[in-house]
Design a protein around this motif. Structure first.
Motif, PDB file in Angstrom:
ATOM      1  N   SER A 179       1.099  -1.204   0.031  1.00 51.54           N
ATOM      2  CA  SER A 179      -0.200   0.231  -0.411  1.00 51.54           C
ATOM      3  C   SER A 179       0.955   0.842  -0.153  1.00 51.54           C
ATOM      4  CB  SER A 179      -1.262  -0.482   0.941  1.00 51.54           C
ATOM      5  OG  SER A 179      -1.599   0.990   1.557  1.00 51.54           O
ATOM      6  N   VAL A 180       0.830   2.183  -1.312  1.00 53.74           N
ATOM      7  CA  VAL A 180       1.375   3.381  -0.375  1.00 53.74           C
ATOM      8  C   VAL A 180       0.391   4.401  -0.134  1.00 53.74           C
ATOM      9  CG1 VAL A 180       2.612   5.053  -2.537  1.00 53.74           C
ATOM     10  CG2 VAL A 180       2.696   2.734  -3.220  1.00 53.74           C
ATOM     11  N   SER A 181       0.896   5.259   1.040  1.00 59.24           N
ATOM     12  CA  SER A 181       0.187   6.460   1.608  1.00 59.24           C
ATOM     13  C   SER A 181      -1.372   5.517   1.562  1.00 59.24           C
ATOM     14  CB  SER A 181      -0.043   7.512   0.223  1.00 59.24           C
ATOM     15  OG  SER A 181       1.553   8.065   0.155  1.00 59.24           O
ATOM     16  N   TYR A 182      -1.469   4.447   2.237  1.00 56.34           N
ATOM     17  CA  TYR A 182      -2.947   3.880   2.907  1.00 56.34           C
ATOM     18  C   TYR A 182      -2.617   3.406   3.925  1.00 56.34           C
ATOM     19  CZ  TYR A 182      -7.943   4.608   4.047  1.00 56.34           C
ATOM     20  OH  TYR A 182      -9.160   4.675   4.895  1.00 56.34           O
ATOM     21  N   PRO A 183      -2.831   3.167   5.617  1.00 55.57           N
ATOM     22  CA  PRO A 183      -2.375   2.492   6.105  1.00 55.57           C
ATOM     23  C   PRO A 183      -3.949   1.427   6.048  1.00 55.57           C
ATOM     24  CG  PRO A 183      -3.242   4.295   7.498  1.00 55.57           C
ATOM     25  CD  PRO A 183      -3.948   4.509   5.446  1.00 55.57           C
ATOM     26  N   LEU A 184      -3.882   0.042   6.878  1.00 52.62           N
ATOM     27  CA  LEU A 184      -4.796  -0.815   7.327  1.00 52.62           C
ATOM     28  C   LEU A 184      -6.139   0.217   7.284  1.00 52.62           C
ATOM     29  CD1 LEU A 184      -5.638  -3.655   7.269  1.00 52.62           C
ATOM     30  CD2 LEU A 184      -4.878  -3.750   9.538  1.00 52.62           C
ATOM     31  N   ASN A 185      -5.929   0.399   8.794  1.00 56.14           N
ATOM     32  CA  ASN A 185      -7.251   1.524   9.321  1.00 56.14           C
ATOM     33  C   ASN A 185      -7.901   0.488   9.731  1.00 56.14           C
ATOM     34  OD1 ASN A 185      -8.603   3.991   9.544  1.00 56.14           O
ATOM     35  ND2 ASN A 185      -9.035   3.842   8.090  1.00 56.14           N
ATOM     36  N   ARG A 186      -7.711  -0.204  10.096  1.00 58.88           N
ATOM     37  CA  ARG A 186      -8.195  -0.819  11.264  1.00 58.88           C
ATOM     38  C   ARG A 186      -6.877  -1.816  12.463  1.00 58.88           C
ATOM     39  NH1 ARG A 186     -12.503  -5.292   9.164  1.00 58.88           N
ATOM     40  NH2 ARG A 186     -13.379  -3.449   8.582  1.00 58.88           N
ATOM     41  N   GLU A 187      -7.678  -1.848  12.972  1.00 56.85           N
ATOM     42  CA  GLU A 187      -6.398  -2.403  14.379  1.00 56.85           C
ATOM     43  C   GLU A 187      -6.523  -4.616  14.100  1.00 56.85           C
ATOM     44  OE1 GLU A 187      -5.088  -1.360  16.122  1.00 56.85           O
ATOM     45  OE2 GLU A 187      -5.439  -0.111  15.973  1.00 56.85           O
ATOM     46  N   THR A 188      -7.486  -4.808  13.358  1.00 60.60           N
ATOM     47  CA  THR A 188      -6.710  -6.823  13.043  1.00 60.60           C
ATOM     48  C   THR A 188      -7.699  -6.978  12.319  1.00 60.60           C
ATOM     49  OG1 THR A 188      -7.477  -8.658  14.226  1.00 60.60           O
ATOM     50  CG2 THR A 188      -8.924  -7.647  14.518  1.00 60.60           C
ATOM     51  N   CYS A 189      -7.711  -8.154  10.786  1.00 59.37           N
ATOM     52  CA  CYS A 189      -8.609  -8.416  10.233  1.00 59.37           C
ATOM     53  C   CYS A 189      -7.656 -10.203   9.810  1.00 59.37           C
ATOM     54  CB  CYS A 189      -8.313  -8.318   9.061  1.00 59.37           C
ATOM     55  SG  CYS A 189      -6.527  -7.733   8.293  1.00 59.37           S
ATOM     56  N   SER A 190      -8.338 -10.926   9.380  1.00 57.60           N
ATOM     57  CA  SER A 190      -8.149 -12.455   9.724  1.00 57.60           C
ATOM     58  C   SER A 190      -8.271 -12.791   8.424  1.00 57.60           C
ATOM     59  CB  SER A 190      -9.530 -12.729   9.504  1.00 57.60           C
ATOM     60  OG  SER A 190      -9.476 -13.340  11.144  1.00 57.60           O
ATOM     61  N   PRO A 191      -6.366 -12.468   8.235  1.00 62.00           N
ATOM     62  CA  PRO A 191      -6.171 -13.345   6.130  1.00 62.00           C
ATOM     63  C   PRO A 191      -6.328 -15.265   6.222  1.00 62.00           C
ATOM     64  CG  PRO A 191      -4.882 -11.728   6.952  1.00 62.00           C
ATOM     65  CD  PRO A 191      -5.507 -12.253   7.894  1.00 62.00           C
ATOM     66  N   ALA A 192      -7.132 -15.427   5.166  1.00 62.26           N
ATOM     67  CA  ALA A 192      -6.722 -16.859   5.519  1.00 62.26           C
ATOM     68  C   ALA A 192      -5.901 -17.778   5.395  1.00 62.26           C
ATOM     69  CB  ALA A 192      -7.544 -17.369   3.361  1.00 62.26           C
ATOM     70  N   ARG A 193      -4.027 -16.748   4.837  1.00 69.46           N
ATOM     71  CA  ARG A 193      -2.964 -18.129   5.745  1.00 69.46           C
ATOM     72  C   ARG A 193      -2.648 -16.431   5.668  1.00 69.46           C
ATOM     73  NH1 ARG A 193      -1.853 -19.505  -0.973  1.00 69.46           N
ATOM     74  NH2 ARG A 193      -1.805 -16.984  -1.828  1.00 69.46           N
ATOM     75  N   PRO A 194      -0.878 -16.415   6.149  1.00 65.48           N
ATOM     76  CA  PRO A 194      -0.161 -15.108   6.501  1.00 65.48           C
ATOM     77  C   PRO A 194       0.471 -15.039   4.598  1.00 65.48           C
ATOM     78  CG  PRO A 194       0.518 -17.212   7.443  1.00 65.48           C
ATOM     79  CD  PRO A 194      -0.337 -17.774   7.022  1.00 65.48           C
ATOM     80  N   ILE A 195      -0.018 -13.821   4.353  1.00 61.85           N
ATOM     81  CA  ILE A 195       0.260 -13.007   3.327  1.00 61.85           C
ATOM     82  C   ILE A 195       1.684 -12.048   3.912  1.00 61.85           C
ATOM     83  CG2 ILE A 195      -1.367 -11.493   3.621  1.00 61.85           C
ATOM     84  CD1 ILE A 195      -1.801 -11.597   0.901  1.00 61.85           C
ATOM     85  N   GLY A 196       2.656 -11.494   2.954  1.00 61.07           N
ATOM     86  CA  GLY A 196       3.445 -10.081   3.384  1.00 61.07           C
ATOM     87  C   GLY A 196       2.682  -9.075   2.257  1.00 61.07           C
ATOM     88  N   MET A 197       3.157  -7.927   3.838  1.00 59.82           N
ATOM     89  CA  MET A 197       2.064  -6.881   3.280  1.00 59.82           C
ATOM     90  C   MET A 197       2.971  -6.222   3.905  1.00 59.82           C
ATOM     91  SD  MET A 197      -1.048  -5.116   3.420  1.00 59.82           S
ATOM     92  CE  MET A 197      -0.299  -3.635   2.464  1.00 59.82           C
ATOM     93  N   TRP A 198       3.316  -4.609   2.871  1.00 64.68           N
ATOM     94  CA  TRP A 198       4.237  -3.521   3.065  1.00 64.68           C
ATOM     95  C   TRP A 198       3.456  -2.171   2.458  1.00 64.68           C
ATOM     96  CZ3 TRP A 198       5.255  -8.129   0.842  1.00 64.68           C
ATOM     97  CH2 TRP A 198       6.760  -8.856   1.470  1.00 64.68           C
ATOM     98  N   GLU A 199       3.904  -1.425   3.665  1.00 66.66           N
ATOM     99  CA  GLU A 199       3.429  -0.149   3.375  1.00 66.66           C
ATOM    100  C   GLU A 199       4.440   1.031   3.088  1.00 66.66           C
ATOM    101  OE1 GLU A 199       0.662   3.782   5.914  1.00 66.66           O
ATOM    102  OE2 GLU A 199       1.265   1.795   6.313  1.00 66.66           O
ATOM    103  N   ILE A 200       4.138   1.839   2.581  1.00 68.18           N
ATOM    104  CA  ILE A 200       5.324   3.457   1.291  1.00 68.18           C
ATOM    105  C   ILE A 200       4.351   3.911   2.112  1.00 68.18           C
ATOM    106  CG2 ILE A 200       6.972   3.963  -0.136  1.00 68.18           C
ATOM    107  CD1 ILE A 200       6.840   1.757  -1.232  1.00 68.18           C
ATOM    108  N   ALA A 201       4.863   5.102   2.719  1.00 62.24           N
ATOM    109  CA  ALA A 201       3.751   6.478   3.368  1.00 62.24           C
ATOM    110  C   ALA A 201       5.468   7.861   3.604  1.00 62.24           C
ATOM    111  CB  ALA A 201       3.648   6.433   5.127  1.00 62.24           C
ATOM    112  N   GLY A 202       4.766   9.056   3.592  1.00 56.10           N
ATOM    113  CA  GLY A 202       5.708   9.994   3.873  1.00 56.10           C
ATOM    114  C   GLY A 202       5.037  10.167   4.799  1.00 56.10           C
ATOM    115  N   THR A 203       6.140  10.933   5.848  1.00 56.07           N
ATOM    116  CA  THR A 203       5.922  11.887   7.095  1.00 56.07           C
ATOM    117  C   THR A 203       5.096  13.467   6.676  1.00 56.07           C
ATOM    118  OG1 THR A 203       8.098  12.546   7.021  1.00 56.07           O
ATOM    119  CG2 THR A 203       8.156  10.955   7.562  1.00 56.07           C
ATOM    120  N   ALA A 204       5.034  13.876   5.764  1.00 59.03           N
ATOM    121  CA  ALA A 204       5.129  15.145   5.526  1.00 59.03           C
ATOM    122  C   ALA A 204       2.937  15.065   4.753  1.00 59.03           C
ATOM    123  CB  ALA A 204       5.653  15.757   5.092  1.00 59.03           C
ATOM    124  N   ASP A 205       2.558  13.422   5.062  1.00 58.59           N
ATOM    125  CA  ASP A 205       1.651  13.912   4.478  1.00 58.59           C
ATOM    126  C   ASP A 205       0.520  14.850   4.847  1.00 58.59           C
ATOM    127  OD1 ASP A 205      -0.749  12.811   3.149  1.00 58.59           O
ATOM    128  OD2 ASP A 205       0.097  10.812   2.036  1.00 58.59           O
TER     129      ASP A 205
END
Length: 319
Positions: A179-205
């Protein structure tokens, strides 16, 4: 039902297949196509999904022969933009030609996606964008030789939120997401299996705050598709650490300073369930649109000390 042709092409037979696949097909194994099959080129596919006409753009690189299974990428546009805009600016079109994967740019309803807490009609009307994108993956497997172990999603802003939601709700089909410039925006979720997940974010957004914010005056964080409150990037990383059962060991790496971005860094949890990883690229002084070369808003095209599209493939989708 008709295809929007303009710069793109699609035979009527393939269009009918797209309609049938989106409505009825289940995910297929990575086997060579034996029916109506993609050849290198660009396509615009319009299909009926859950009573709505939906559209997506496809790029099949010149190297594609159909004999070898290739990766698949879905790349989601931001709010108020569309698939052609993301295709132009994200850098994934060039990476498709360079690396040989098939790239898809879906269009959201009314230029929006139903991500967690954003945006506009996609969110307000609770559009089932997850099932739409699952249908796209099934369609791609029907008329291209897709490696089912290398299906990836990415996107920016509201589209980054869509990538986050797909990681939560379509992990049975997707290997990794950025994800570029947007968070998960919740505390939890339940993927069907482990998944690689990364975010790219600007500190001055100033559009989606790096540190997050709460809605003012006691209002809900999500008001009719408008994200009045949003989770911070670091809180999003912490949420994914919990979701994926990662250890506390955190890898840290300073990024090249570039001309304006001293202090940019990459952080990653590398000991998580299923051997997956999750991390955060923080672009010091970076704004909301982090695609280098993006000039639509008339600003400096040097957006970050990394080139987002190749960085994603070199560091996250290199599986």
């Amino acid at each position: 039902m008709k295809a929007r042709l303009s710069r793109f092409r699609l035979s009527w037979a393939a269009l009918l297949l797209a309609f049938a696949t989106a409505c009825f097909a289940s995910p297929a194994a990575a086997t060579p196509c034996t029916g109506i099959c993609f050849t290198p080129g660009d396509y615009s596919i319009t299909t009926l999904h859950k009573g709505l006409l939906r559209n997506y753009l496809v790029h099949v690189p010149a190297s594609y022969t159909g004999r070898t299974a290739v990766p698949l990428l879905l790349d989601f546009h931001g709010f108020s933009k569309d698939a052609s805009n993301e295709r132009q600016w994200s850098g994934q079109l060039a990476e498709s030609d360079r690396r040989g994967f098939i790239a898809v740019w879906p269009n959201g309803v009314s230029l929006s996606w139903n991500a967690y807490g954003c945006c506009f009609l996609g969110d307000a009307l609770n559009i089932d964008d997850v099932s739409f994108n699952r249908a796209i993956i099934a369609a791609m497997k029907a008329y291209a030789n897709i490696d089912g172990d290398r299906v990836f999603v990415t996107g920016i802003s509201n589209g980054g939120g869509m990538a986050q939601r797909m990681a939560c709700e379509a992990a049975d089909l997707i290997r990794a997401a950025v994800s570029v410039s947007y968070p998960l925006n919740r505390e939890t979720c339940s993927p069907a299996r482990p998944i690689g997940m990364w975010e790219i974010a600007g500190t001055a957004d100033t559009t989606i705050s790096y540190d997050g914010n709460t809605a003012p005056l006691g209002l809900p964080n999500d008001l009719a598709g408008i994200p009045l409150g949003v989770q911070g990037a670091r809180a999003s990383l912490a949420a994914w650490k919990r979701i994926l059962g990662c250890s506390d060991d955190l890898y840290r790496e300073q990024l090249p300073d570039g001309s304006h971005y001293a202090g940019s860094r990459f952080e990653e949890y590398r000991n998580c369930n299923g051997g997956v990883r999750t991390g955060l690229v923080s672009i010091a002084n970076g704004g909301h649109v982090l695609y280098n070369g993006y000039t639509e808003l008339g600003s400096n095209p040097d957006k970050a000390p990394i080139d987002v599209a190749p960085y994603i493939w070199d560091h996250f989708f290199n599986l």
